[in-house]
Scaffold this active site. Structure first.
Site, PDB file in Angstrom:
ATOM      1  N   GLU A   1      38.587  41.224  46.200  1.00  0.00           N
ATOM      2  CA  GLU A   1      38.490  40.320  45.049  1.00  0.00           C
ATOM      3  C   GLU A   1      38.991  38.915  45.336  1.00  0.00           C
ATOM      4  O   GLU A   1      40.008  38.476  44.800  1.00  0.00           O
ATOM      5  CB  GLU A   1      39.237  40.911  43.848  1.00  0.00           C
ATOM      6  CG  GLU A   1      38.625  42.201  43.358  1.00  0.00           C
ATOM      7  CD  GLU A   1      39.062  42.569  41.940  1.00  0.00           C
ATOM      8  OE1 GLU A   1      39.888  41.866  41.359  1.00  0.00           O
ATOM      9  OE2 GLU A   1      38.558  43.579  41.422  1.00  0.00           O
TER      10      GLU A   1
ATOM     11  N   GLU B   1      35.687  49.784  43.118  1.00  0.00           N
ATOM     12  CA  GLU B   1      36.625  50.017  42.012  1.00  0.00           C
ATOM     13  C   GLU B   1      35.847  50.096  40.712  1.00  0.00           C
ATOM     14  O   GLU B   1      34.903  49.337  40.496  1.00  0.00           O
ATOM     15  CB  GLU B   1      37.644  48.867  41.827  1.00  0.00           C
ATOM     16  CG  GLU B   1      38.732  48.827  42.851  1.00  0.00           C
ATOM     17  CD  GLU B   1      39.731  47.689  42.617  1.00  0.00           C
ATOM     18  OE1 GLU B   1      39.916  47.265  41.455  1.00  0.00           O
ATOM     19  OE2 GLU B   1      40.304  47.225  43.611  1.00  0.00           O
TER      20      GLU B   1
HETATM   21  C1  GBH Z   1      41.155  44.855  40.014  1.00  0.00           C
HETATM   22  O1  GBH Z   1      40.963  43.634  39.391  1.00  0.00           O
HETATM   23  C2  GBH Z   1      42.141  44.777  41.144  1.00  0.00           C
HETATM   24  O2  GBH Z   1      41.494  44.840  42.400  1.00  0.00           O
HETATM   25  C3  GBH Z   1      43.197  45.833  41.074  1.00  0.00           C
HETATM   26  O3  GBH Z   1      44.228  45.516  41.961  1.00  0.00           O
HETATM   27  C4  GBH Z   1      43.658  45.985  39.646  1.00  0.00           C
HETATM   28  O4  GBH Z   1      44.742  46.849  39.522  1.00  0.00           O
HETATM   29  C5  GBH Z   1      42.511  46.513  38.847  1.00  0.00           C
HETATM   30  O5  GBH Z   1      41.368  45.763  39.024  1.00  0.00           O
HETATM   31  C6  GBH Z   1      42.769  46.607  37.366  1.00  0.00           C
HETATM   32  O6  GBH Z   1      43.014  45.352  36.829  1.00  0.00           O
HETATM   33  O7  GBH Z   1      44.430  37.779  33.033  1.00  0.00           O
HETATM   34  O8  GBH Z   1      42.851  37.843  31.208  1.00  0.00           O
HETATM   35  O9  GBH Z   1      42.446  36.375  33.081  1.00  0.00           O
HETATM   36  C7  GBH Z   1      40.023  43.684  38.324  1.00  0.00           C
HETATM   37  C8  GBH Z   1      39.479  42.363  37.965  1.00  0.00           C
HETATM   38  C9  GBH Z   1      39.971  40.220  37.314  1.00  0.00           C
HETATM   39  C10 GBH Z   1      40.892  42.017  36.088  1.00  0.00           C
HETATM   40  C11 GBH Z   1      40.947  39.305  36.665  1.00  0.00           C
HETATM   41  C12 GBH Z   1      41.892  41.110  35.447  1.00  0.00           C
HETATM   42  C13 GBH Z   1      42.339  38.871  34.804  1.00  0.00           C
HETATM   43  C14 GBH Z   1      42.125  38.875  33.362  1.00  0.00           C
HETATM   44  N1  GBH Z   1      40.492  41.548  37.388  1.00  0.00           N
HETATM   45  N2  GBH Z   1      41.347  39.790  35.373  1.00  0.00           N
HETATM   46  S1  GBH Z   1      43.027  37.620  32.615  1.00  0.00           S
END
Ligand code: GBH
Length: 488
Positions: A206, A394
């Site tokens: 990511e 994922e």
């Molecule tokens: C993944 O991110 C990660 O790879 C993993 O480590 C994580 O634990 C899992 O998913 C669950 O979150 O703060 O409102 O801007 C997932 C994609 C993109 C989700 C960024 C959270 C931030 C939202 N992520 N997003 S916000």
């Protein structure tokens, strides 16, 4: 007994320790195959050999942050900075997986997992980011890989899941091109030592998340809020690290080693499934990912990306773009929330459709539940770039899990989420979209970055006081999916 309970009666029964355990075995081991999807018209099987997996990441599960010569990472620094994470939670102990990995491999085995995706902590291998490797760090992953293989589970290894050595951040981190070079060095070193047993490596996890949230929004480590020009350069160094990493892995790994990445490409979904909205979603997929996956798949930045960046565009050379576009063997997509797109008369030909406030989501407010993301994501990516091997690296959900008095976690919302998403994945696979495997995020509750420990994504519940792992209902569901190789 009445066949319908009043709410009060049901609540009474549901709270009864005597009754509830009887429900679970009935759900998961009925002799006649219960249909795991209520509306499935026919058995929904996946192709033979489909790789059912689960995923974790080093800083989110390992703990043992000061052991065996591990150097500090930017997440140690960030999580220990007051005010940066929910409750001030840190990954100091997390799931203590560093010490409990054998027990964790046993829970994978009990699920019937074919594969497990884990990440390597760069600061365990090179505590200073570069220089002299730390053999004890590599040894941990070597033992983990042996344990997985001894239990019939294929290791899929991610080389960077956000825990950048602090020593590199002190020299500019991803703002510096040297970090891309250092990553390639590290990736080549790990591939050289593990590729006798690990056949699939992913460079970065990511890029979109660690660049945008860490260097632009400041909500993840290292907590910076850089200018657009600087963020674009950081983004360029991330895709360059991927490209140089691919080359280094090819140079040092055993023949036959496959290299890819795990990216959370923006999953553009047509707002309704008509030809014009589908075409708009394909355009949107390419452009909204122009700084990341599109650059990697095409070896260039799109004209629209560069035009939009204008004077803030990243500085790059043709050689760097060739490296970024190095051929890869597979693409991993992390897919959670959909991004709805409609056709539009503008030059771009698409427009984003905002989420109504009533749109259903899981516990994390960003986790809008759009199961068809798991259909359109792999379908559009494979159509745009002719990808021959895809994985869902994922997919999963946070839920307000509660441990009931009978010791169970009935996470029916996560079961519903997984069932609906897997139904759409099945639709893609049935059409021949080359998805070879699926990794459920996550094997167990863990350190959800700035959200700390209160946002649980696991299919195993973790009591963080005792480190006890308990399979949730979703784990029982997933075990059934795996053993049937399908949804019915
Ligand atoms: C993944 O991110 C990660 O790879 C993993 O480590 C994580 O634990 C899992 O998913 C669950 O979150 O703060 O409102 O801007 C997932 C994609 C993109 C989700 C960024 C959270 C931030 C939202 N992520 N997003 S916000």
């Amino acid at each position: 007994m009445p066949n319908r309970f009043s709410r009060r009666e049901f609540a009474k029964l549901a709270g009864s320790a005597a009754l509830v355990p009887a429900i679970v075995p009935a759900l998961v081991s009925a002799e006649t195959s219960p249909n795991l999807h209520p509306n499935a018209p026919a058995p929904r099987h996946f192709p033979t050999g489909f790789l059912w997996g689960s995923a974790t990441a080093s800083y989110q599960v390992e703990g043992a942050v000061k052991e065996d010569g591990r150097g500090p990472s930017i997440w140690d620094t960030f999580s220990h900075t007051p005010g940066k994470t929910n409750n001030g939670d840190t990954g100091d102990v997390a799931d203590d997986h560093y010490h409990r990995y054998k027990e964790d491999v046993q829970i994978m085995k009990a699920l019937g997992l074919k594969t497990y995706r884990f990440s390597i902590a760069w600061p365990r291998i090179f505590p200073q980011g570069t220089g002299t490797p730390n053999p004890k760090g590599l040894d941990f992953y070597s033992r983990l890989v042996d344990e997985l293989l001894a239990n019939g589970i294929q290791p899929y290894c991610t080389l960077f899941h956000w825990d950048l050595p602090q020593a590199l951040e002190d020299k500019g981190g991803w703002q510096s091109r040297d970090t891309s070079e250092a990553f390639a060095n590290y990736a080549g070193y790990v591939a050289q030592h593990l590729s006798d047993r690990v056949k699939h490596f992913m460079t970065l996890n990511e890029m979109r998340s660690f660049v945008d949230i860490g260097y632009r929004d400041g909500r993840h480590a290292p907590g910076l809020t850089l200018s657009p020009a600087k963020v674009n350069q950081v983004r360029h160094h991330a895709v360059l690290a991927h490209g140089l990493g691919v080359q280094a892995i090819r140079a040092h790994a055993k023949a036959g080693t496959k290299v890819g990445l795990a990216e959370n490409a923006e999953t553009c979904v047509p707002v309704i499934e008509t030809p014009e909205h589908i075409a708009a979603a394909a355009k949107a997929y390419r452009e909204t990912n122009a700084g990341y996956l599109t650059a990697i798949m095409e070896g260039r930045y799109t004209d629209a990306y560069l035009a939009h960046a204008g004077a803030d565009a990243p500085k790059f050379t043709p050689e760097e773009m060739t490296a970024i576009g190095s051929p890869i063997d597979f693409v991993g997509l992390n897919i959670y929330a959909p991004h709805y797109v409609r056709a539009d008369d503008s030059a771009a030909g698409f427009a984003s459709v905002p989420m109504p406030s009533s749109f259903p989501h899981m516990m994390s407010s960003w986790l809008n539940t759009g199961p068809e993301a798991l259909y359109w994501g792999p379908k559009l990516a494979s159509q745009l770039w002719g990808i021959g091997e895809l994985y869902i690296t994922e997919n999963g959900a946070s839920a307000a899990d509660t441990l009931t008095p009978d010791g169970q976690i009935y996470d029916i919302d996560r079961v519903m989420y997984l069932r609906n998403y897997l139904t759409q994945l099945h639709r893609a696979v049935s059409e021949g979209v080359p998805v070879r495997g699926y990794f459920c995020w996550s094997l167990m509750d863990n350190y959800e970055w700035a959200d700390g420990y209160s946002y649980r994504f696991g299919i195993h519940y973790v009591d963080f006081k005792t480190q006890k792992r308990t399979p949730k209902l979703s784990a029982h569901f997933y075990r059934e999916v795996i053993s049937r190789n399908g949804l019915a």
